[in-house]
Design a protein around this motif. Structure first.
Motif, PDB file in Angstrom:
ATOM      1  N   LEU A 340     134.770   9.382  50.665  1.00  0.00           N
ATOM      2  CA  LEU A 340     135.176   9.642  49.280  1.00  0.00           C
ATOM      3  C   LEU A 340     136.440   8.861  48.948  1.00  0.00           C
ATOM      4  CD1 LEU A 340     134.820  13.549  49.271  1.00  0.00           C
ATOM      5  CD2 LEU A 340     133.137  11.882  48.426  1.00  0.00           C
ATOM      6  N   ASN A 341     136.500   8.352  47.728  1.00  0.00           N
ATOM      7  CA  ASN A 341     137.758   7.804  47.226  1.00  0.00           C
ATOM      8  C   ASN A 341     138.710   8.957  46.930  1.00  0.00           C
ATOM      9  OD1 ASN A 341     136.588   5.259  47.275  1.00  0.00           O
ATOM     10  ND2 ASN A 341     135.903   5.389  45.147  1.00  0.00           N
ATOM     11  N   LEU A 342     139.993   8.752  47.201  1.00  0.00           N
ATOM     12  CA  LEU A 342     140.983   9.810  46.957  1.00  0.00           C
ATOM     13  C   LEU A 342     141.953   9.355  45.867  1.00  0.00           C
ATOM     14  CD1 LEU A 342     142.060  12.598  47.797  1.00  0.00           C
ATOM     15  CD2 LEU A 342     143.526  11.431  49.459  1.00  0.00           C
ATOM     16  N   PRO A 343     141.678   9.691  44.612  1.00  0.00           N
ATOM     17  CA  PRO A 343     142.595   9.321  43.528  1.00  0.00           C
ATOM     18  C   PRO A 343     143.952  10.001  43.706  1.00  0.00           C
ATOM     19  CG  PRO A 343     140.450  10.014  42.664  1.00  0.00           C
ATOM     20  CD  PRO A 343     140.489  10.397  44.111  1.00  0.00           C
ATOM     21  N   THR A 344     144.992   9.372  43.192  1.00  0.00           N
ATOM     22  CA  THR A 344     146.355   9.895  43.350  1.00  0.00           C
ATOM     23  C   THR A 344     146.483  11.300  42.784  1.00  0.00           C
ATOM     24  OG1 THR A 344     147.264   7.662  43.218  1.00  0.00           O
ATOM     25  CG2 THR A 344     148.785   9.475  42.793  1.00  0.00           C
ATOM     26  N   THR A 504     127.126   0.843  54.927  1.00  0.00           N
ATOM     27  CA  THR A 504     126.760   0.603  53.530  1.00  0.00           C
ATOM     28  C   THR A 504     126.026   1.813  52.956  1.00  0.00           C
ATOM     29  OG1 THR A 504     126.563  -1.767  53.974  1.00  0.00           O
ATOM     30  CG2 THR A 504     125.533  -0.941  51.961  1.00  0.00           C
ATOM     31  N   ALA A 505     125.127   2.374  53.768  1.00  0.00           N
ATOM     32  CA  ALA A 505     124.399   3.573  53.320  1.00  0.00           C
ATOM     33  C   ALA A 505     125.358   4.724  53.072  1.00  0.00           C
ATOM     34  CB  ALA A 505     123.364   3.964  54.373  1.00  0.00           C
ATOM     35  N   GLN A 506     126.323   4.928  53.954  1.00  0.00           N
ATOM     36  CA  GLN A 506     127.267   6.030  53.796  1.00  0.00           C
ATOM     37  C   GLN A 506     128.194   5.809  52.607  1.00  0.00           C
ATOM     38  OE1 GLN A 506     128.800   5.991  57.846  1.00  0.00           O
ATOM     39  NE2 GLN A 506     127.524   7.742  58.408  1.00  0.00           N
ATOM     40  N   LEU A 507     128.532   4.565  52.322  1.00  0.00           N
ATOM     41  CA  LEU A 507     129.325   4.280  51.120  1.00  0.00           C
ATOM     42  C   LEU A 507     128.521   4.613  49.859  1.00  0.00           C
ATOM     43  CD1 LEU A 507     131.004   0.894  52.148  1.00  0.00           C
ATOM     44  CD2 LEU A 507     132.186   3.066  51.735  1.00  0.00           C
ATOM     45  N   GLU A 508     127.248   4.255  49.862  1.00  0.00           N
ATOM     46  CA  GLU A 508     126.413   4.562  48.701  1.00  0.00           C
ATOM     47  C   GLU A 508     126.207   6.062  48.545  1.00  0.00           C
ATOM     48  OE1 GLU A 508     122.861   2.261  49.130  1.00  0.00           O
ATOM     49  OE2 GLU A 508     123.899   0.342  48.854  1.00  0.00           O
ATOM     50  N   ILE A 509     126.087   6.777  49.667  1.00  0.00           N
ATOM     51  CA  ILE A 509     126.016   8.238  49.615  1.00  0.00           C
ATOM     52  C   ILE A 509     127.287   8.791  48.985  1.00  0.00           C
ATOM     53  CG2 ILE A 509     126.006  10.335  51.032  1.00  0.00           C
ATOM     54  CD1 ILE A 509     124.207   8.759  53.024  1.00  0.00           C
ATOM     55  N   GLY A 510     128.429   8.249  49.398  1.00  0.00           N
ATOM     56  CA  GLY A 510     129.712   8.673  48.832  1.00  0.00           C
ATOM     57  C   GLY A 510     129.801   8.400  47.346  1.00  0.00           C
ATOM     58  N   ASP A 511     129.241   7.240  46.916  1.00  0.00           N
ATOM     59  CA  ASP A 511     129.241   6.922  45.483  1.00  0.00           C
ATOM     60  C   ASP A 511     128.472   7.987  44.688  1.00  0.00           C
ATOM     61  OD1 ASP A 511     130.628   4.596  46.055  1.00  0.00           O
ATOM     62  OD2 ASP A 511     128.843   3.312  46.027  1.00  0.00           O
ATOM     63  N   VAL A 512     127.324   8.374  45.239  1.00  0.00           N
ATOM     64  CA  VAL A 512     126.495   9.379  44.558  1.00  0.00           C
ATOM     65  C   VAL A 512     127.231  10.711  44.483  1.00  0.00           C
ATOM     66  CG1 VAL A 512     124.357  10.719  44.709  1.00  0.00           C
ATOM     67  CG2 VAL A 512     124.329   8.263  45.205  1.00  0.00           C
ATOM     68  N   ILE A 513     127.864  11.109  45.580  1.00  0.00           N
ATOM     69  CA  ILE A 513     128.609  12.379  45.599  1.00  0.00           C
ATOM     70  C   ILE A 513     129.747  12.336  44.585  1.00  0.00           C
ATOM     71  CG2 ILE A 513     130.076  13.883  47.001  1.00  0.00           C
ATOM     72  CD1 ILE A 513     128.464  12.947  49.454  1.00  0.00           C
ATOM     73  N   SER A 514     130.474  11.204  44.565  1.00  0.00           N
ATOM     74  CA  SER A 514     131.672  11.095  43.719  1.00  0.00           C
ATOM     75  C   SER A 514     131.351  11.202  42.240  1.00  0.00           C
ATOM     76  CB  SER A 514     132.388   9.773  43.999  1.00  0.00           C
ATOM     77  OG  SER A 514     132.871   9.749  45.325  1.00  0.00           O
ATOM     78  N   GLU A 515     130.107  10.843  41.853  1.00  0.00           N
ATOM     79  CA  GLU A 515     129.732  10.921  40.441  1.00  0.00           C
ATOM     80  C   GLU A 515     129.866  12.347  39.901  1.00  0.00           C
ATOM     81  OE1 GLU A 515     125.816   9.390  40.132  1.00  0.00           O
ATOM     82  OE2 GLU A 515     126.373   7.314  40.619  1.00  0.00           O
ATOM     83  N   GLY A 516     129.682  13.329  40.774  1.00  0.00           N
ATOM     84  CA  GLY A 516     129.762  14.721  40.311  1.00  0.00           C
ATOM     85  C   GLY A 516     131.100  15.383  40.592  1.00  0.00           C
ATOM     86  N   LEU A 517     132.081  14.612  41.111  1.00  0.00           N
ATOM     87  CA  LEU A 517     133.395  15.188  41.429  1.00  0.00           C
ATOM     88  C   LEU A 517     134.381  14.838  40.323  1.00  0.00           C
ATOM     89  CD1 LEU A 517     133.606  14.340  45.248  1.00  0.00           C
ATOM     90  CD2 LEU A 517     132.579  16.335  44.131  1.00  0.00           C
ATOM     91  N   ASP A 534     127.176  21.971  56.189  1.00  0.00           N
ATOM     92  CA  ASP A 534     126.169  22.494  55.261  1.00  0.00           C
ATOM     93  C   ASP A 534     124.828  21.807  55.512  1.00  0.00           C
ATOM     94  OD1 ASP A 534     125.717  23.890  52.439  1.00  0.00           O
ATOM     95  OD2 ASP A 534     124.819  21.883  52.348  1.00  0.00           O
ATOM     96  N   GLU A 535     123.749  22.612  55.646  1.00  0.00           N
ATOM     97  CA  GLU A 535     122.444  22.086  56.007  1.00  0.00           C
ATOM     98  C   GLU A 535     121.896  21.113  54.969  1.00  0.00           C
ATOM     99  OE1 GLU A 535     120.591  22.177  58.698  1.00  0.00           O
ATOM    100  OE2 GLU A 535     122.201  23.273  59.727  1.00  0.00           O
ATOM    101  N   SER A 536     122.097  21.435  53.690  1.00  0.00           N
ATOM    102  CA  SER A 536     121.574  20.538  52.642  1.00  0.00           C
ATOM    103  C   SER A 536     122.290  19.182  52.690  1.00  0.00           C
ATOM    104  CB  SER A 536     121.731  21.177  51.260  1.00  0.00           C
ATOM    105  OG  SER A 536     123.097  21.396  50.955  1.00  0.00           O
ATOM    106  N   TRP A 537     123.587  19.216  52.979  1.00  0.00           N
ATOM    107  CA  TRP A 537     124.360  17.967  53.108  1.00  0.00           C
ATOM    108  C   TRP A 537     123.875  17.162  54.314  1.00  0.00           C
ATOM    109  CZ3 TRP A 537     126.599  13.693  52.511  1.00  0.00           C
ATOM    110  CH2 TRP A 537     127.519  13.156  53.430  1.00  0.00           C
ATOM    111  N   LYS A 538     123.638  17.830  55.419  1.00  0.00           N
ATOM    112  CA  LYS A 538     123.177  17.145  56.626  1.00  0.00           C
ATOM    113  C   LYS A 538     121.826  16.463  56.386  1.00  0.00           C
ATOM    114  CE  LYS A 538     123.557  19.533  60.466  1.00  0.00           C
ATOM    115  NZ  LYS A 538     123.543  20.720  61.362  1.00  0.00           N
ATOM    116  N   LYS A 539     120.901  17.165  55.716  1.00  0.00           N
ATOM    117  CA  LYS A 539     119.578  16.607  55.450  1.00  0.00           C
ATOM    118  C   LYS A 539     119.657  15.432  54.483  1.00  0.00           C
ATOM    119  CE  LYS A 539     116.968  20.882  56.269  1.00  0.00           C
ATOM    120  NZ  LYS A 539     116.169  21.967  55.635  1.00  0.00           N
ATOM    121  N   PHE A 540     120.480  15.584  53.438  1.00  0.00           N
ATOM    122  CA  PHE A 540     120.653  14.508  52.457  1.00  0.00           C
ATOM    123  C   PHE A 540     121.179  13.247  53.146  1.00  0.00           C
ATOM    124  CE2 PHE A 540     123.427  12.295  49.381  1.00  0.00           C
ATOM    125  CZ  PHE A 540     122.483  11.980  48.405  1.00  0.00           C
TER     126      PHE A 540
END
Length: 845
Positions: A340-344, A504-517, A534-540
């Protein structure tokens, strides 16, 4: 009592060499009972198809079992060759871990502990020797260096974490002279380059460095570096003698690093900063470690490498082909990372700080990787421990692993070499864009800041850093990217292409997560999902990762690889003194990088160095000018310097520049013409001799009139650096057709003998400035020379052109240019003698 019957029954005719069969026969302790499918796949491929190849690469994700694969290959090689095998890792701590794993499996291996480790047991192939990279690559290597009486024959070398070894091998061929601890030596060597800083318009930077202030790094222009090599080498040799009993870090560097580069300084860069002067080989001189070059097998183990350019530069892997790489497509060993990106504003929020405090209280490891010490954190009220040096870092790592650390830890420039599995690192912060680990890296960051090559290196360092916190498939951590420069860099698609498919895959996963944060609470809730597995996070995560890796296509042998091969090929040709071929190869490769002008400039910079070393300063200057036009970070200082020019030419050029400086308010040409105006055979003798003496000064000689009451010569010209000169007797007042008489020849010989007595070690040529080249037969003028009116005019014109050319250059580069012209126009003593001073002809009348 010895049971000889039992000894006779032993079957010693067959020894298992297949690594999979070896594993099955090992007396395992129970921690590892079976090979992963991917491990067996790699071992089978190697043994069946590739074990006869000298260089092979094995790619396997961190946590996928690389160490076991490497140990089995080492043991197989050791059994087959009957010779010692080295297993190399980054440091002693990792070496001990490898030995522990080998012992648990029943594999004969031991850690290197000094010269006695290379014993008959090792030599006979009975035990794998595990050590750091530096044990092999150093100037006192127990395995032998170039010129050593005995070179250790190795059955094989396994280089674990080969991507991490690149920096270590680079440093092995680099000597850094610190401003602290070696201050007199630092200042003496820096003092050798005052004129170099002036030539670059960096005189203030020079003064700053002398005073220990300022910033930045400066490469010494090659012409100044080459001219100073002998003096710098002498200063370092003196320092070696002074420190023979010293145990400081720098003294150890002199022992272990200086021998590898001392005879190869022409292939080195010299880089200055306020903290160090660094002398670094452009490429590792592998011929200095013959045991590496002669090893029957060299196996490079690494996590996924998206580009092999720097592997080629370090290990000269020009012959590497796709078939030499074993890289199964698998997610085996890939742990879970929520990036995840960490904004100031999030980092400063009370919700985020409370989350961090709760993780600290739960003894969950929080680690920050930075490029330098004393990074200011946005985490208000939370202090970071900052271990410095090997011992402090090792203690901090052990404290994290044993859950004894009561605060977050910040490691500076530790993107490699530390393993933090499990709770040792549940939150990994990458703060700011990684920068160079030393002055060489800093310089290359400047030269290649706009190049894909630098983006690739930054990506590799980031990937290595992120691998510190996840050490296996079951491991997981949160990764927080902090700093606007890092976040922006990571967002760019052109940079992500240099990363592995898993990252690269994990960065793209992070991008998707960050859209809702959006709010701090959103961030904390998402991070808690990883903390709590969390099981849903692990499966995703697992589904996205597997899909991306299965679709992966990697071009390991693209333009960067080809360019690195060209660099290494040119370097090899340079070392073999085929400078012209080397330059042509680099120039040909430039056109392949039309979209990367920074790198094009770098290739031309290399070509210019090689051309200058090949005594072709004109081509070198042209190449450097082209390099600068493509990449203005590479400074352009014209090449007409002392390294390509003889010392005698430099000495005479300095004298010519002094004569020009004395011109006053008139031009140098006007001054010259006035000084030699009386160099006419119609002039009176005194004026003619004065003009002849002035001509010598403008030609760069030590020139003087020396006839005092008939003792001494009319004029002499000396070039002490050439160990030669002329004694000149002026006979301009004679008639045009009068030959040289016996008495005049005797006067010339007397003047020669007088000057020879004064300068017994200098070769003196006797010259009569005479209206013709005729000599009486009884003058015995066989060993005398004559400067006729025609040749005197030609010599004056040659000098006039030299002065005119000199005046056209800036004072700061004038001496270098004049020295170059003196050699180019063949104005040395021997050349002047053959071109302008001819032998007398016997007059028969």
């Amino acid at each position: 009592m010895v049971d000889f019957n039992a000894l006779m029954s032993r079957d010693t005719t067959y020894i298992t060499t297949n690594p999979i069969d070896i594993f099955e026969e090992l007396p395992k302790s129970g921690q590892i009972d079976n090979l992963y499918h991917v491990q067996a796949e790699i071992l089978q491929k190697w043994f069946n198809d590739l074990r006869d190849e000298r260089d092979i690469v094995v790619e396997l994700n961190t946590g996928g079992g690389k160490t076991l694969v490497g140990l089995l290959m080492a043991l197989s090689t050791m059994r087959e060759t009957g010779e010692g095998v080295l297993y190399l890792v980054e440091n002693k701590q990792l070496a001990d871990q490898v030995v522990d794993q080998a012992v648990d499996l029943g594999i004969p291996a031991r850690a290197y502990c000094g010269r006695m480790s290379v014993d008959a047991d090792f030599d006979n192939g009975n035990s794998i020797l595990v050590s750091s990279y530096q044990v092999l690559f150093n100037g006192k290597s127990v395995f032998g260096t170039r010129g050593a009486y005995e070179i250790q024959q190795l059955g094989g070398i396994v280089i674990d974490d080969a991507h991490a070894s690149l920096n270590a091998i680079k440093k092995a061929f680099s000597l850094s002279i610190p401003a602290e601890g070696a201050s007199p030596l630092y200042k003496k060597i820096l003092g050798e380059f005052k004129e170099a800083f002036n030539a670059m318009n960096r005189s203030t930077t020079y003064q700053d460095f002398q005073e220990g202030v300022g910033s930045g790094v400066v490469e010494i222009p090659i012409q100044y570096w080459t001219a100073a090599i002998e003096r710098v080498s002498s200063l370092i040799r003196q320092e070696c003698r002074k420190r023979s009993e010293d145990d400081s870090a720098f003294s150890k560097d002199l022992i272990f690093k200086w021998p590898l580069i001392k005879d190869n300084l022409r292939y080195c860069q010299a880089i200055a900063s306020r903290t160090h002067i660094t002398i670094a080989a452009l490429y590792p001189m592998l011929e200095m470690t013959p045991c590496f070059q002669r090893a029957r097998r060299r196996i490079y183990m690494s996590a996924t490498i998206t580009d092999y350019g720097d592997m080629v530069r370090a290990y000269d892997l020009r012959g590497l082909e796709e078939s030499n790489i074993i890289a199964p497509k698998t997610v085996a060993g890939v742990g879970r990372r929520m990036i995840l990106n960490l904004p100031t504003e999030i980092a400063r929020s009370s919700e985020f700080l409370n989350f961090i405090e709760s993780e600290i209280s739960a003894k969950q490891g929080i680690v920050c990787l930075t490029s330098r010490q004393n990074i200011k954190s946005e985490w208000t009220g939370i202090s970071f421990s900052e271990p410095i040096g090997h011992e402090e870092v090792s203690e901090a790592v052990e404290a994290l692993k044993s859950k004894r650390m009561s605060s977050p830890v910040s490691f500076a420039n530790r993107y490699n070499g530390i393993d933090l599995p499990g709770d040792a690192c549940r939150i990994l912060v990458l703060h700011g864009l990684p920068s160079g680990t030393d002055d060489v890296d800093a310089l290359m960051s400047i030269y290649l800041s706009e190049s894909n090559l630098m983006a690739q290196r930054v990506a590799q360092r980031i990937e290595q850093g992120l691998g510190r916190g996840v050490r296996g498939a079951s491991d997981h951590c949160i990764v927080l990217l902090e700093g606007e420069d890092l976040i922006e860099w990571m967002r760019r698609k052109r940079n992500r292409k240099f990363m592995s498919s898993a990252l690269t895959a994990q960065l793209e996963i992070g991008d998707v997560i960050s859209e809702g944060l959006i709010t701090p609470l959103d961030y904390c809730e998402a991070m808690n999902q990883d903390v709590n597995s969390d099981e849903s996070w692990k499966k995703f995560h697992a589904s996205k990762l597997a899909k991306h890796v299965s679709e992966e296509t990697i071009n390991r042998f693209g333009p960067s690889f080809q360019a690195a091969c060209a660099e290494r090929r040119a370097f090899a040709q340079w070392v073999e003194n085929h400078n012209g071929d080397a330059c042509r190869k680099l120039e040909e490769k430039v056109n392949s990088f039309n979209g990367d002008p920074s790198y094009q400039g770098w290739l031309l910079y290399l070509a210019s160095r090689i051309a200058l070393d090949g005594s072709d300063p004109d081509s070198a200057s042209t190449l450097l000018q082209r390099a600068h036009s493509l990449n203005n970070a590479i400074p352009y200082i014209p090449f007409h310097a002392s390294d390509a020019i003889s010392s005698w030419a430099i000495d005479r050029a300095d004298k010519i520049c002094t004569a020009i400086a004395d011109s006053g308010n008139v031009s140098a040409n006007q001054n010259f013409d006035a000084a030699v105006a009386d160099l006419l055979f119609s002039a009176n003798s005194k004026a003619f001799e004065e003009a002849l003496m002035q001509l010598g000064l403008f030609l760069g000689f030590e020139s003087a009139k020396a006839d005092v009451n008939g003792v001494g010569s009319d004029v002499y010209w000396l070039s002490k650096k050439e160990n030669a000169g002329f004694v000149l007797e002026a006979k301009n007042d004679k008639k045009d057709d009068t030959p040289l008489r016996k008495k005049e020849a005797g006067q010339l010989r007397t003047a020669h003998d007088w000057l020879k007595q004064k300068y017994p070690d200098i070769e003196i040529l006797a010259v009569s400035v005479h209206p013709n080249s005729k000599a009486d037969r009884n003058a015995s003028a066989k060993n005398l020379k004559v400067l006729t009116p025609e040749n005197l005019d030609l010599l004056k014109e040659e000098a006039r052109l030299l002065i005119h050319d000199a005046e056209s250059h800036l004072p700061i580069e004038r001496a270098q240019r004049v020295a170059y012209e003196i050699e180019k126009r063949k104005l040395g003593v021997s050349d002047l003698s053959s071109k302008f001073f001819v032998s007398f002809e016997s007059d028969e009348h």
